[in-house]
Design an enzyme around this catalytic site. Sequence first.
Site, short mmCIF file in Angstrom:
data_model
loop_
_atom_site.label_atom_id
_atom_site.label_comp_id
_atom_site.label_asym_id
_atom_site.label_seq_id
_atom_site.Cartn_x
_atom_site.Cartn_y
_atom_site.Cartn_z
CB CYS A 385 43.49 61.25 30.66
SG CYS A 385 44.66 62.42 29.98
CG HIS A 515 45.63 57.49 28.85
ND1 HIS A 515 44.28 57.61 28.56
CD2 HIS A 515 46.16 58.71 28.63
CE1 HIS A 515 44.03 58.83 28.16
NE2 HIS A 515 45.16 59.53 28.19
CD GLU A 517 43.25 54.27 29.10
OE1 GLU A 517 43.51 54.38 30.31
OE2 GLU A 517 42.97 55.24 28.36
N1 GLN Z 1 42.02 67.01 26.87
C1 GLN Z 1 42.80 66.78 28.03
C2 GLN Z 1 44.23 67.29 27.88
O1 GLN Z 1 44.67 67.56 26.80
C3 GLN Z 1 42.79 65.31 28.40
C4 GLN Z 1 43.41 64.43 27.36
C5 GLN Z 1 43.02 62.97 27.50
O2 GLN Z 1 42.07 62.63 28.20
N2 GLN Z 1 43.73 62.11 26.83
O3 GLN Z 1 44.93 67.43 28.83
#
Ligand code: GLN
Length: 563
Positions: A385, A515, A517
């Site tokens: 992400c 994600h 994970e």
């Molecule tokens: N802050 C970034 C976004 O809002 C990544 C979010 C994250 O890593 N969960 O896109």
Amino acid sequence: MSQSTKFVFVTGGVVSSLGKGIVAASLGRLLRSRGYSVSIIKFDPYINVDPGTMSPFQHGEVFVTNDGAETDLDLGHYERFIDTNLTSLNNITSGRIYSNVINKERRGDYLGATVQTIPHITDEIKNAIKEVANCLAPQFLICEIGGTIGDIEGLPFVEAVRQFRYDVGTKNACFIHVTLVPYLKAAGEVKTKPSQHSVNMLRNVGIQPDILVCRSEVELEETHRRKLAQFTNVDPESVIQCVDLDSIYEVPLAMEKEGLAHRVLEKLNVDSPEPDLKSWKALVQSLKNPSKTVNIALAGKYTGLSDAYLSVIESLKHAAAQNDARVNIHWVDTETCATLADAQAKLAGVDGVVVPGGFGNRGIEGKINVIQYAREHNLPFLGLCLGMQCAVIEFARHVAQLNGAHSGEFEDTAPHLVIDLMDHQKSISDLGGTMRLGQYPCHLTKGSLTEKLYAAEGHSDVVMERHRHRYEFNNDYRQMLIDAGLIISGTSPDRKLVEVVELPQHKYFIGCQFHPEFLSRPGKSHPLFQGLIRAAMGLPQTFEEGQQVTTSEVASPVSSTKP
Ligand code: GLN
């Protein structure tokens, strides 16, 4: 309500952080291993509607379900232990309950009644339990009440489950109380008094526990069990010890030995067949006695706070165990990586690096330095992400020569916003519940490393992955970055959103907008973590050798408007 569902309520006593969630998840595993279907609810007595806006410092990671709920990290444990996907119905906070009741009151649903904790809040809690029983129809529904008996904010939940058991009858619901039996070193004794008091408190609010699970540093002796039984009115054979163990994955096996599931089934008048724990035992074996070690840097901002990155750490453990290795996590605080040289020093001795998700500016330049080092030194890298977004920024700045490339999240006046908000999100000002959340399909690019890693684990070229973010890869820069050598190895099915990037001629360099994970399970490690660990260990990937990874996404068919 589904007549066949049986209910198990889990409360905690004496102190918090007792591992109630692991006990609940372990019971779930033991019931699943007997062939029963299981679902688990976590009740959280705080006023936040969900943990989405809570700091990982205070609350640990926010776990995301397929249907896009931002939930307590215990749901991650539950999913990993019972190998069953949960939903937004499985995490219920006081905030959610109160907001439902207040909305109903505003709509006039209560027809002029005075709206009160009892019966309106307690009925709303009971309805939330019934909703899970109806919608998911598990044979067993385990409900864990967060916090400790005696907490003021937990009382409506305790009262609701007391009534619930009365409503469904004693053969359909039972109570487990997880408590602490401390060992006093100086006296050389274990003390049962705190548990006696805790059960007294539970009885004061009308609940007699059926089973006592005693967390303890040392083995309990028969005399302690008998004393606990005598003073708490729990059958001696239902006083169960749960001694500290090296790995949470050992807990189901220890609980089976103690007869936890057997006791529950007996209380609920259900058959207790022999459980099939073969694969779980093999997993514990490979976690406990690996012959190799792999060193992975976790470069984030909540260093040392393992709860903040819980699912990432569990995913690394699953992948390492599957490759006969133990993973050593090296915490790298990216605020201390102000220069490339700092990053190099912090990454000394590691075999691979993960840059996990996150929000906010802190440590961003450090993450970019860590990624530059990994890219330039052929160090296996997985960006999750925000980690993927930083990898795109790093590549844009240093390979595509887009000076000042950045994300709109951190510097919206930067000359090249290679990561930016989607147009339709620009007008949104609320922070709660406004992200791209939950499961979305991702189309994998044929011939890419990413596609081969998934294929090797039996996936097709369209995979479902869980998201939690606002910002996206900016398509204005897509062709420029492809021309500079970046491979787009996953997109949304309409190709409009970039979901995975990778680099050719690198041992392993993958960043994903989702994600992975949240989907790794013990014994079924996620392909992207598996790929990282194998690359870090110097092992060939599991897809057939000689299958060249050649592709680069060809000129994208999308218009050059922002995502
Ligand atoms: N802050 C970034 C976004 O809002 C990544 C979010 C994250 O890593 N969960 O896109």
